[in-house]
Scaffold this motif. Structure first.
Motif, mmCIF file in Angstrom:
data_model
loop_
_atom_site.group_PDB
_atom_site.id
_atom_site.type_symbol
_atom_site.label_atom_id
_atom_site.label_comp_id
_atom_site.label_asym_id
_atom_site.label_seq_id
_atom_site.Cartn_x
_atom_site.Cartn_y
_atom_site.Cartn_z
ATOM 1 N N LYS A 47 -0.939 -8.126 -7.218
ATOM 2 C CA LYS A 47 0.231 -8.423 -6.384
ATOM 3 C C LYS A 47 0.031 -9.676 -5.539
ATOM 4 O O LYS A 47 0.966 -10.440 -5.336
ATOM 5 N N PHE A 48 -1.177 -9.885 -5.037
ATOM 6 C CA PHE A 48 -1.434 -11.004 -4.133
ATOM 7 C C PHE A 48 -2.232 -12.129 -4.795
ATOM 8 O O PHE A 48 -2.767 -12.997 -4.099
ATOM 9 N N HIS A 49 -2.265 -12.132 -6.118
ATOM 10 C CA HIS A 49 -3.008 -13.153 -6.858
ATOM 11 C C HIS A 49 -2.565 -14.563 -6.468
ATOM 12 O O HIS A 49 -3.388 -15.458 -6.305
ATOM 13 N N TYR A 50 -1.284 -14.758 -6.292
ATOM 14 C CA TYR A 50 -0.745 -16.087 -5.986
ATOM 15 C C TYR A 50 -1.210 -16.610 -4.630
ATOM 16 O O TYR A 50 -1.103 -17.809 -4.353
ATOM 17 N N LYS A 51 -1.756 -15.733 -3.783
ATOM 18 C CA LYS A 51 -2.263 -16.156 -2.471
ATOM 19 C C LYS A 51 -3.791 -16.162 -2.424
ATOM 20 O O LYS A 51 -4.369 -16.498 -1.408
ATOM 21 N N GLY A 52 -4.412 -15.746 -3.502
ATOM 22 C CA GLY A 52 -5.871 -15.673 -3.526
ATOM 23 C C GLY A 52 -6.400 -14.271 -3.751
ATOM 24 O O GLY A 52 -7.595 -14.025 -3.691
ATOM 25 N N GLY A 53 -5.491 -13.339 -4.007
ATOM 26 C CA GLY A 53 -5.886 -11.976 -4.345
ATOM 27 C C GLY A 53 -6.570 -11.236 -3.212
ATOM 28 O O GLY A 53 -6.308 -11.467 -2.024
ATOM 29 N N VAL A 54 -7.481 -10.350 -3.593
ATOM 30 C CA VAL A 54 -8.153 -9.499 -2.625
ATOM 31 C C VAL A 54 -9.009 -10.332 -1.672
ATOM 32 O O VAL A 54 -9.138 -9.997 -0.499
ATOM 33 N N LYS A 55 -9.565 -11.430 -2.149
ATOM 34 C CA LYS A 55 -10.353 -12.295 -1.258
ATOM 35 C C LYS A 55 -9.481 -12.755 -0.084
ATOM 36 O O LYS A 55 -9.926 -12.748 1.064
ATOM 37 N N TYR A 56 -8.248 -13.133 -0.360
ATOM 38 C CA TYR A 56 -7.327 -13.509 0.715
ATOM 39 C C TYR A 56 -7.034 -12.315 1.627
ATOM 40 O O TYR A 56 -6.998 -12.442 2.849
ATOM 41 N N LEU A 57 -6.841 -11.133 1.031
ATOM 42 C CA LEU A 57 -6.533 -9.951 1.842
ATOM 43 C C LEU A 57 -7.674 -9.599 2.790
ATOM 44 O O LEU A 57 -7.434 -9.077 3.875
ATOM 45 N N TYR A 58 -8.914 -9.921 2.404
ATOM 46 C CA TYR A 58 -10.035 -9.695 3.319
ATOM 47 C C TYR A 58 -9.954 -10.606 4.535
ATOM 48 O O TYR A 58 -10.482 -10.264 5.597
ATOM 49 N N THR A 59 -9.286 -11.740 4.435
ATOM 50 C CA THR A 59 -9.113 -12.583 5.623
ATOM 51 C C THR A 59 -8.101 -11.956 6.573
ATOM 52 O O THR A 59 -8.170 -12.187 7.778
ATOM 53 N N LEU A 60 -7.167 -11.173 6.034
ATOM 54 C CA LEU A 60 -6.190 -10.465 6.859
ATOM 55 C C LEU A 60 -6.757 -9.169 7.423
ATOM 56 O O LEU A 60 -6.487 -8.804 8.569
ATOM 57 N N ALA B 138 -0.574 11.336 -9.581
ATOM 58 C CA ALA B 138 -1.739 11.108 -10.443
ATOM 59 C C ALA B 138 -3.027 10.994 -9.635
ATOM 60 O O ALA B 138 -4.108 10.974 -10.202
ATOM 61 N N GLY B 139 -2.921 10.902 -8.333
ATOM 62 C CA GLY B 139 -4.102 10.705 -7.493
ATOM 63 C C GLY B 139 -4.351 9.211 -7.304
ATOM 64 O O GLY B 139 -4.061 8.405 -8.187
ATOM 65 N N ILE B 140 -4.873 8.866 -6.170
ATOM 66 C CA ILE B 140 -5.114 7.467 -5.835
ATOM 67 C C ILE B 140 -6.588 7.159 -6.087
ATOM 68 O O ILE B 140 -7.468 7.784 -5.496
ATOM 69 N N ARG B 141 -6.817 6.209 -6.972
ATOM 70 C CA ARG B 141 -8.183 5.776 -7.261
ATOM 71 C C ARG B 141 -8.407 4.412 -6.608
ATOM 72 O O ARG B 141 -7.603 3.495 -6.764
ATOM 73 N N ARG B 142 -9.507 4.285 -5.888
ATOM 74 C CA ARG B 142 -9.802 3.059 -5.151
ATOM 75 C C ARG B 142 -9.767 1.834 -6.047
ATOM 76 O O ARG B 142 -9.169 0.815 -5.717
ATOM 77 N N ARG B 143 -10.413 1.896 -7.183
ATOM 78 C CA ARG B 143 -10.491 0.718 -8.065
ATOM 79 C C ARG B 143 -9.106 0.332 -8.568
ATOM 80 O O ARG B 143 -8.774 -0.858 -8.642
ATOM 81 N N ALA B 144 -8.291 1.298 -8.940
ATOM 82 C CA ALA B 144 -6.937 0.995 -9.421
ATOM 83 C C ALA B 144 -6.099 0.373 -8.300
ATOM 84 O O ALA B 144 -5.338 -0.577 -8.535
ATOM 85 N N HIS C 54 -7.290 -1.304 -5.678
ATOM 86 C CA HIS C 54 -7.880 -2.639 -5.503
ATOM 87 C C HIS C 54 -7.307 -3.607 -6.532
ATOM 88 O O HIS C 54 -6.884 -4.723 -6.196
ATOM 89 N N ASP C 55 -7.270 -3.188 -7.800
ATOM 90 C CA ASP C 55 -6.749 -4.043 -8.870
ATOM 91 C C ASP C 55 -5.261 -4.331 -8.686
ATOM 92 O O ASP C 55 -4.802 -5.449 -8.950
ATOM 93 N N ALA C 56 -4.511 -3.336 -8.226
ATOM 94 C CA ALA C 56 -3.076 -3.539 -7.992
ATOM 95 C C ALA C 56 -2.859 -4.559 -6.873
ATOM 96 O O ALA C 56 -1.968 -5.422 -6.972
ATOM 97 N N LEU C 57 -3.662 -4.489 -5.819
ATOM 98 C CA LEU C 57 -3.556 -5.471 -4.738
ATOM 99 C C LEU C 57 -3.946 -6.861 -5.229
ATOM 100 O O LEU C 57 -3.315 -7.860 -4.871
ATOM 101 N N LEU D 121 0.831 -1.212 0.000
ATOM 102 C CA LEU D 121 0.000 0.000 0.000
ATOM 103 C C LEU D 121 0.863 1.259 0.000
ATOM 104 O O LEU D 121 0.638 2.179 -0.794
ATOM 105 N N GLN D 122 1.858 1.302 0.865
ATOM 106 C CA GLN D 122 2.735 2.478 0.932
ATOM 107 C C GLN D 122 3.499 2.664 -0.371
ATOM 108 O O GLN D 122 3.644 3.799 -0.851
ATOM 109 N N ASP D 123 3.965 1.575 -0.959
ATOM 110 C CA ASP D 123 4.671 1.668 -2.247
ATOM 111 C C ASP D 123 3.749 2.189 -3.337
ATOM 112 O O ASP D 123 4.134 3.041 -4.140
#
Length: 117
Positions: free
Chosen positions: A74-87, A60-66, A68-71, A50-52
Motif C-alpha cells: 500500500k505504501f510502496h510509492y512512499k518507500g514502503g515499510v521503511k518509510y512507515l518506520y519513520t512515522l 481468517a485471523g491476522i498474520r503479522r507477515r501478511a 507487513h506485506d500489505a502495508l 490498518l483498521q481496513d
C-alpha cells in the motif's frame, strides 16, 4: 465531541469506517502524544489502512507477515515499510495497531527489526 470520521483540526478528514467501536481519533492522538508522536496525514492514512486490513481479514485471523506485506504494498510509492518506520518508530504494525485501537498480531514487536531511528 467529534465522531470517528471527524476532527477538530482537520487531520482525520476521511471517515474511519472500520474503526473499533471504542476507538476515536482523540484517543489515537492521546496515545500518540504519550509515545512522543504528533499525528499527521500519513499517520492517519496508515491507521485507516490498518483498521481496513483488520476488518477485511478478521475471520481468517491476522498474520503479522501478511499485514507487513500489505502495508509494504500500500505504501510502496512512499518507500514502503521503511518509510512507515519513520512515522512509527515503534514499528508500523506494533505501534500503529496500538494507536489504531487494534490488537497487534503475535510477534509484531521486535525493537531490533527494521528500525530506522
Amino acid at each position: 465531541m467529534t465522531g470517528a470520521g471527524e476532527s477538530s483540526n482537520g487531520a482525520a478528514q476521511a471517515p474511519f469506517r472500520h474503526a473499533p467501536a471504542d476507538w476515536t481519533p482523540e484517543a489515537a492522538r492521546e496515545i500518540a502524544r504519550n509515545e512522543g508522536l504528533e499525528l499527521g496525514e500519513d499517520h492517519w492514512e496508515t491507521l485507516r489502512a490498518l483498521q481496513d486490513y483488520f476488518a477485511r481479514h478478521e475471520d481468517a485471523g491476522i498474520r503479522r507477515r501478511a499485514l507487513h506485506d500489505a502495508l509494504e504494498e500500500k505504501f510502496h510509492y512512499k518507500g514502503g515499510v521503511k518509510y512507515l518506520y519513520t512515522l512509527f518508530p515503534g514499528g508500523p504494525v506494533a505501534q500503529g495497531c496500538r494507536i489504531a485501537g487494534l490488537k497487534s498480531p503475535s510477534g509484531a514487536f521486535d525493537p531490533s527489526y527494521g528500525s530506522v531511528s
